[in-house]
Design an enzyme around this catalytic site. Structure first.
Site, PDB file in Angstrom:
ATOM      1  N   CYS A  77     -17.660  19.910  -1.311  1.00  0.00           N
ATOM      2  CA  CYS A  77     -18.985  20.392  -1.037  1.00  0.00           C
ATOM      3  C   CYS A  77     -19.590  21.230  -2.082  1.00  0.00           C
ATOM      4  O   CYS A  77     -20.588  21.522  -2.398  1.00  0.00           O
ATOM      5  CB  CYS A  77     -19.217  21.091   0.291  1.00  0.00           C
ATOM      6  SG  CYS A  77     -18.873  19.520   1.315  1.00  0.00           S
ATOM      7  N   LYS A 108     -26.123  20.890   7.133  1.00  0.00           N
ATOM      8  CA  LYS A 108     -26.206  19.953   6.128  1.00  0.00           C
ATOM      9  C   LYS A 108     -25.428  18.731   6.638  1.00  0.00           C
ATOM     10  O   LYS A 108     -24.167  18.860   6.965  1.00  0.00           O
ATOM     11  CB  LYS A 108     -25.920  20.364   4.698  1.00  0.00           C
ATOM     12  CG  LYS A 108     -24.166  20.817   4.488  1.00  0.00           C
ATOM     13  CD  LYS A 108     -24.215  21.502   2.973  1.00  0.00           C
ATOM     14  CE  LYS A 108     -22.806  21.485   2.449  1.00  0.00           C
ATOM     15  NZ  LYS A 108     -21.821  20.693   2.866  1.00  0.00           N
ATOM     16  N   ASP A 146     -19.723  26.222   3.638  1.00  0.00           N
ATOM     17  CA  ASP A 146     -18.937  25.525   4.573  1.00  0.00           C
ATOM     18  C   ASP A 146     -17.630  26.076   5.031  1.00  0.00           C
ATOM     19  O   ASP A 146     -16.610  25.548   5.275  1.00  0.00           O
ATOM     20  CB  ASP A 146     -18.663  23.980   4.073  1.00  0.00           C
ATOM     21  CG  ASP A 146     -19.709  23.023   4.091  1.00  0.00           C
ATOM     22  OD1 ASP A 146     -20.762  23.654   4.198  1.00  0.00           O
ATOM     23  OD2 ASP A 146     -19.731  22.013   3.561  1.00  0.00           O
TER      24      ASP A 146
HETATM   25  N1  TIU Z   1     -17.264  21.175   2.756  1.00  0.00           N
HETATM   26  C1  TIU Z   1     -16.695  20.085   2.112  1.00  0.00           C
HETATM   27  O1  TIU Z   1     -16.202  20.099   1.147  1.00  0.00           O
HETATM   28  N2  TIU Z   1     -16.192  18.799   2.930  1.00  0.00           N
HETATM   29  C2  TIU Z   1     -15.192  18.094   2.815  1.00  0.00           C
HETATM   30  O2  TIU Z   1     -14.862  17.146   3.561  1.00  0.00           O
HETATM   31  N3  TIU Z   1     -14.250  18.615   1.834  1.00  0.00           N
HETATM   32  C3  TIU Z   1     -12.972  17.829   1.659  1.00  0.00           C
HETATM   33  O3  TIU Z   1     -12.283  18.209   0.623  1.00  0.00           O
HETATM   34  N4  TIU Z   1     -12.556  16.680   2.378  1.00  0.00           N
END
Ligand code: TIU
Length: 234
Positions: free
Chosen positions: A169, A136, A31
């Protein structure tokens, strides 16, 4: 006759050395999207200081360069939703009280919606042709995605992790991977959190109890092992 498997490479790690298998290890970059890393995206809408995530870009790029030089498999993930939000449960969209919610229009397009500029991976870490990109809908990369099938197709049994955020994530995906029988290694400098104390706590959680979730290694240890990998082994 099948040729002998290349020798495993010892990576200095916690809670003990990680035996990197040159034939079976994929780099998984979680991500690294503009929506998390740049101002005006989803992470900022949740009230976070997105500048804290920039520290992970250069170390992740160093890992990508080393991985690509070996020709080993790379997987990128994107937390993302269909334009009609049919894969975004109301319980996820309604969570908290952000300035903007998933699917709302922001300066980089609709937040976390596939095809929008903010949903793309930051240019420094853009996927190369042939690399796997997994969209995802959840925090974990195995939930409701073809990730496991892709890893099986590639013959991968070890996952080396980079990306954001460490405790959301990245950790969720490491736990999913661990339960599915993958050996999971997190590269410390190549991951970041909006909450540095949570990154530190996550690292301790992963390596506690003899590596209950996996391993954590410094970037230099992984790059050193890769430099000793047999040329073209994969
Ligand atoms: N990719 C991921 O970690 N999504 C989140 O929403 N992370 C947060 O820390 N908010």
């Amino acid at each position: 006759m099948t040729p002998p498997a290349p020798p495993r490479l010892a990576v200095r790690a916690r809670p003990f050395d990680f035996a990197l298998d040159p034939g079976r290890a994929a780099l998984v970059v979680i991500d690294m999207q503009r929506d998390f890393v740049e101002p005006g995206g989803f992470g900022a809408a949740l009230g976070n200081d997105v500048a804290l995530l920039a520290s992970a870009i250069a170390p992740t790029r160093a890992l990508l360069d080393a991985w690509r030089a070996r020709g080993w498999p790379v997987v990128h993930t994107r937390e993302s939703h269909a334009p009609d939000l049919s894969d975004c449960p109301p319980a996820k969209r309604d969570r908290g009280s952000p300035a903007l919610r998933i699917g709302d229009p922001g300066p980089m397009g609709r937040l976390l919606v596939r095809g929008e500029p903010g949903c793309e991976i930051v240019p420094e870490l853009a996927p190369a042709p042939g690399e796997v990109v997994i969209d995802k809908p959840g925090k974990g990369a195995f939930f409701a995605t073809p990730l496991q099938a892709e890893l099986q197709r590639l013959g991968v049994t070890q996952l080396v992790f980079a990306g954001v955020t460490t405790e959301v994530c990245v950790q969720t995906t490491m736990r999913e991977a661990n339960d599915r029988g993958y050996e999971a290694l997190l590269v410390e400098e190549a991951t970041a959190s909006y909450l540095p104390a949570f990154k530190a706590a996550t690292i301790e959680m992963i390596v506690a109890q003899g590596g209950i979730v996996g391993w954590v290694a410094p970037l230099a240890a992984v790059l050193d092992a890769l430099a000793h990998a047999p040329a073209g082994a994969r």
